[in-house]
Design an enzyme around this catalytic site. Structure first.
Site, PDB file in Angstrom:
ATOM      1  N   GLY A  39      10.938  34.909  73.446  1.00  0.00           N
ATOM      2  CA  GLY A  39      11.063  35.276  72.028  1.00  0.00           C
ATOM      3  C   GLY A  39       9.701  35.573  71.441  1.00  0.00           C
ATOM      4  N   GLY A  41       9.190  36.365  67.903  1.00  0.00           N
ATOM      5  CA  GLY A  41       9.134  36.307  66.451  1.00  0.00           C
ATOM      6  C   GLY A  41       7.886  35.547  66.033  1.00  0.00           C
ATOM      7  N   ALA A  43       7.276  32.425  65.568  1.00  0.00           N
ATOM      8  CA  ALA A  43       6.974  31.242  66.372  1.00  0.00           C
ATOM      9  C   ALA A  43       6.505  31.648  67.765  1.00  0.00           C
ATOM     10  CB  ALA A  43       8.184  30.324  66.444  1.00  0.00           C
ATOM     11  N   GLY A  44       7.266  32.508  68.430  1.00  0.00           N
ATOM     12  CA  GLY A  44       6.951  32.868  69.808  1.00  0.00           C
ATOM     13  C   GLY A  44       5.638  33.625  69.929  1.00  0.00           C
ATOM     14  N   SER A 283      15.900  39.770  48.490  1.00  0.00           N
ATOM     15  CA  SER A 283      15.038  38.589  48.506  1.00  0.00           C
ATOM     16  C   SER A 283      15.286  37.633  47.348  1.00  0.00           C
ATOM     17  CB  SER A 283      13.583  39.031  48.452  1.00  0.00           C
ATOM     18  OG  SER A 283      12.767  37.934  48.138  1.00  0.00           O
ATOM     19  N   ARG A 329      18.979  27.426  47.489  1.00  0.00           N
ATOM     20  CA  ARG A 329      19.945  28.418  47.957  1.00  0.00           C
ATOM     21  C   ARG A 329      21.370  27.884  48.050  1.00  0.00           C
ATOM     22  NH1 ARG A 329      16.122  31.284  52.574  1.00  0.00           N
ATOM     23  NH2 ARG A 329      14.895  32.411  51.033  1.00  0.00           N
ATOM     24  N   HIS A 400      22.606  33.445  56.539  1.00  0.00           N
ATOM     25  CA  HIS A 400      21.236  33.935  56.586  1.00  0.00           C
ATOM     26  C   HIS A 400      20.356  33.212  57.599  1.00  0.00           C
ATOM     27  CE1 HIS A 400      17.502  35.583  55.247  1.00  0.00           C
ATOM     28  NE2 HIS A 400      17.048  34.436  54.807  1.00  0.00           N
ATOM     29  N   ARG A 434      17.337  24.877  53.946  1.00  0.00           N
ATOM     30  CA  ARG A 434      15.944  25.316  53.963  1.00  0.00           C
ATOM     31  C   ARG A 434      15.579  25.942  52.632  1.00  0.00           C
ATOM     32  NH1 ARG A 434      13.562  29.954  54.603  1.00  0.00           N
ATOM     33  NH2 ARG A 434      15.337  31.111  55.449  1.00  0.00           N
ATOM     34  N   LEU A 440       9.082  31.182  57.386  1.00  0.00           N
ATOM     35  CA  LEU A 440       7.857  31.800  57.896  1.00  0.00           C
ATOM     36  C   LEU A 440       6.817  30.714  58.120  1.00  0.00           C
ATOM     37  CD1 LEU A 440       7.666  34.968  55.614  1.00  0.00           C
ATOM     38  CD2 LEU A 440       8.876  34.642  57.747  1.00  0.00           C
TER      39      LEU A 440
END
Lengths: 636, 262
Positions: A39, A41, A43-44, A283, A329, A400, A434, A440
């Protein structure tokens, strides 16, 4: 009980002390250690680049044609950090507290504190890479506010913050690829994890262009493969997002934690037809300037502009005066569902609420709004054909993000030695909900500033280069992968992969979506195995396994969703409380808010695989709150 | 419920029927050709890729192989999708990726010719899927600031004039889709490379390496088989993020300076 390996000592000193105590690998020895990162993204990519800079021998895999396309790229609003540049009273402690509270007290205190602690370094790192964050006329960094916080701590790059941060991490990754320090395998899918003697030894992959199945051995495997939101079929996730790497690791013994914690984002463009392939997020940052409302009268079909002020219900501002439109959220989503269920929803389907910028345009002018949200307004107009400068946007919640994921300890290692899980793929930091602009933050925290330390602690204890791909475990895993591919191709049934995916998605959304109850969850548990059985008898996967076959790729992923979804629903059924994104209709306060049961459910629920269709075994990790006082969340 | 096909409500759906001429090519080495398909009852609220999904579902049901095309985020940011539609990369709408192009922009009865990006630097993988790894190799040659994790100074110790930050952001919006190359008669990648060179040369963080960066990236671009710029401006017109050709001028200036200094 699971051992989270949280270091001793006061919360604020844990990470610093831990870092100074953990074992190190000698610089000259690092290149002897091979690390697989799956991966690319946030993190990866950040982990791979950082590990390579340290000197490890890194192999990076991604399913896309380029690592730059990972779905982190689509994150819009921003990234949180406790810099306190606006001088509005922010601190590491406050970011930590907001995150724990936002997660409805179902996250691990020590992890969240560490996340808040390293948040500032992330901003420093990204700025140094040339990420073009928004700036004030002074030349210094600008901030904006996000849901669940009363300070402005969100850094942003227009409505494309994820893109800019990912391109930053990607550039760091490509810098190492250019040096020859990282070997990159794009268009390559991990289809199994190889375990020998209880330790992660490597992976089995399929080259998506040639169909070639290959073995890769390493001293540690890092999964950074994102979340499982596409189990719902329709979500804001990219089409290729899947649970396959995580699920296949789970089938090899890795525990899956809190799968029922799924995040439904409140501001997405509503569904318009059954051909729809995905949902588009608008957003959360829009809630800074947009006001959410519905008509007071049920079934009011007048145009928004024809509804006078006193006939509008700004329900978030009414119910939560201190946070208003910026509630977390889960609350914003659930309240949208409530008003639509009452028959006050707007638009053709009645499954939408207004997000209105008229006041902001009056106050700030259209130009200012354009500067802040231009690309979002454009995207909205392109999809809906309506200009949000003139008419309010219509929005509705959509799947999401997934807070659940593979279980990891404080060092981000799963229960399988040598298997590390970072970013959205793990369960660690967000509890049951979250907060915006925190994904991010977590992805980059794990990749840049946590894993590079903690993986060393593990590797220092193992001899390098011990694993070879000629182990019988590799041969067996490879055989199984090939058999599965052959089986999918041989069924030649009547229904397409997408038809099964849509059917599963609708079921999981209806029964295990924004609101869940005992009867519905039990019904889903009955239906999922039926759909799965039909899939294996009646799916039609055209083409062959020896070239680019996108139907085959999707079939493998949907097959895994058909297994995983059962565990997701079981977790939701077992958790007889409401918390964050997990709302059980049986457990709510008289005002309709989530009602937690701290006496019985203040734990991480981590499931152990026991065979397809069999009930998995539940392992618990108690959540001990030393710093934060457990309370009913209050945003009123 | 979002999945329900919109019960008991009047929705003004409009549908169109199209003829598609699609490039089919099994692999890089095999010869390709156009195949003709009918796309019936296409809802004008669909995106272009959703229209292709519908055609693919039908092909699958008929026992044929669906059209391969790259796509992922379907919100115009990942850069995976792209095809030339009636001669225009990403289709007829300005500043729009194929996934964000909606069928309301077409008329019933129209014929759409759908082809992959065609460029030496982008070999065809299958049907509309091309290999853009050349872009990754250009980035690996120099599209970065060589800062290691952990060695960054305090973020606000580097002030950046707002104007430069905005210009850098304009360039940084590139999604790496390759439409600029597909649009260019020379299959030049100068808009792609110029955007990255500009972003980093406009910021103080990228200044130190700017000469080395531009020389290495341009060298790699040439090696990968991309052509030169002859000021057609087709790249800017095709760019879904409206990246300006000014970035090419800025790269040329950087390049000349770097050559003189080296």
């Amino acid at each position: 009980m699971l051992d989270s390996k949280i270091p001793e000592g006061p919360l604020k000193e844990k990470w610093t002390k831990h870092k100074s105590k953990i074992k190190l690998v000698n610089p000259a020895n690092k290149r002897k250690y091979h690390v697989i990162v799956v991966g690319t993204g946030l993190a990866g990519a950040s982990a791979a680049a950082s590990l390579s800079e340290l000197g490890y021998n890194v192999h990076v895999f991604c399913i896309q044609d380029s690592p730059r396309r990972a779905h982190s790229i689509a994150a819009q609003g921003g990234i949180n950090a406790a810099k306190n540049y606006p001088n509005d009273g922010d601190s590491i402690y406050r970011l930590f507290y907001d995150t724990v509270k936002g997660g409805d007290f179902r996250s691990r205190e020590a992890n969240v504190y560490r996340l808040a602690e390293v948040s500032n370094c992330i901003i420093d790192q990204c700025v140094a890479q040339g990420v073009p964050f928004a700036r004030e006329y002074s030349g210094y960094l600008d901030n904006r506010s996000f849901g669940g916080a009363q300070v402005s701590r969100t850094f942003y790059a227009r409505g494309q913050t994820g893109q800019q941060l990912l391109l930053g991490a990607y550039s760091a990754l490509m810098k190492e690829v250019g040096k020859g320090a990282i070997k990159l395998y794009p268009r390559t899918e991990m289809l199994d994890l190889v375990i020998a003697d209880g330790v992660a030894r490597g992976i089995i992959t399929r080259n998506l262009v040639t169909g070639k199945v290959e073995r890769f051995a390493a001293d540690a495997v890092v999964l950074a493969t994102g979340g499982y939101g596409n189990v719902f079929y329709l979500s804001t996730n990219a089409k290729a997002c899947n649970v396959t790497a995580s699920w296949r690791a789970h089938k090899k013994g890795a525990l899956f934690a809190n799968p029922c914690y799924t995040q439904i984002h409140p501001t997405c463009i509503p569904v318009h037809g059954d051909y729809q392939s995905k949902l588009t997020l608008m957003s959360e940052s829009l809630r800074n300037d947009g006001r959410v409302w519905v008509p007071k009268k049920k079934g009011d079909t007048r145009q928004a502009s024809q509804i006078p002020e006193d006939e509008r219900d700004y329900y978030l501002e009414r119910k939560y005066p201190s946070f208003g439109n910026l509630v977390p959220r889960d609350l914003a989503s659930r309240n949208a569902k409530l008003v639509c269920d009452e028959g006050k929803g707007v638009g053709a389907t009645g499954q939408a609420v207004y997000l209105d910028f008229a006041d902001a345009i009056k106050r700030l002018g259209a130009d200012k709004l354009k500067e802040r949200y231009e690309n979002l307004f454009e995207m909205y107009e392109r999809i809906s054909g309506v200009s949000a400068y003139k008419e309010p946007m219509m929005i509705y919640p959509a799947v999401h993000y997934t807070m659940g994921g593979l279980w990891v300890d404080y060092n981000l290692m799963s229960n399988l030695p040598g298997l590390f899980v970072i970013g959205e793929a793990n369960f660690s930091d967000h509890g049951a909900n979250r907060l915006g602009a925190s994904a991010l933050m977590q992805g980059l925290a794990d990749g840049y500033f946590v894993l590079p330390y903690t993986i060393g602690d593990y590797l220092a204890g193992v001899k390098s280069g011990q694993t070879k791909t000629d182990l019988p475990e590799f041969a067996e895993a490879e055989k199984q992968v090939k058999e599965k591919t052959d089986r999918l191709l041989s069924i030649k049934g009547k229904k397409t992969v997408d038809e099964f995916h849509r059917e599963l998605g609708k079921l999981v959304w209806d029964k295990c979506g924004m609101a869940r109850n005992d009867a519905g969850l039990k019904e889903a548990l009955k239906r999922i195995p039926e759909i799965r059985d039909e899939f294996w008898k009646n799916v039609n996967v055209p083409g062959s396994g020896t070239d680019l076959n996108q139907s085959l790729e999707r079939a493998g992923r949907v097959a895994d969703f058909l297994e995983f979804s059962e565990t997701l629903v079981r977790d939701a059924l077992h958790r007889r409380e409401s918390c964050g994104g997990h709302f059980r209709e049986e457990f709510q306060t008289p005002e309709g808010e989530a009602l937690r049961d701290d006496n019985n459910f203040c734990y991480v629920g981590a499931w152990q695989f026991q065979g397809v269709g069999n009930e998995p075994t539940l392992h618990k990790e108690a959540l001990n709150f030393e710093e934060v006082h457990l309370a009913q969340r209050n945003y009123k | 419920m979002p999945h329900d096909p919109l019960p008991n409500l009047i929705i003004m759906t409009k549908t169109i029927t199209l003829t598609l001429k699609v490039w089919r090519q099994k692999s890089k080495s095999e010869k390709g050709k156009f195949e003709v398909y009918k796309a019936d009852n296409i809802d004008t609220d669909m995106s272009f890729l959703e229209m292709l999904d519908v055609v693919n579902e039908k092909l699958t049901k008929e026992g044929k192989e669906p059209i391969a095309f790259d796509h992922d985020c379907r919100e115009g940011i990942c850069g995976a999708c792209g095809a030339v539609v009636n001669g225009q990369p990403h289709g007829p709408l300005d500043a729009t990726t194929l996934c964000q192009l909606h069928m309301r922009n077409f008329k019933t009865g129209q014929t759409l010719v759908i082809e992959p990006w065609r460029a030496k630097g982008f070999p065809i993988v299958r049907d509309l899927v091309v290999d853009r790894s050349s872009f990754d190799r250009i980035m690996a040659a120099g599209g970065f600031v060589s800062v290691k994790t952990g060695s960054a100074p305090e973020a606000n110790s580097i002030a950046v004039a707002k104007k430069n930050a905005e210009l850098a952001m304009d360039a940084a919006q590139c999604i790496g889709c390759g439409a600029c190359v597909a649009a260019c008669p020379n299959a030049s990648a100068m808009l792609f490379v110029g955007a990255k060179v500009s972003q980093l040369s406009l910021l103080p963080q990228g200044k130190i390496e700017s000469k080395e960066r531009v020389l290495k990236m341009v060298k790699k671009m040439d090696e990968e088989g991309f052509g030169n710029c002859s000021n057609e401006y087709e790249c800017e017109a095709a760019c879904p993020k409206s990246i300006s050709v000014t970035n090419i001028a800025r790269m040329n200036k950087e390049f000349r300076q770097a050559e003189v200094d080296s």
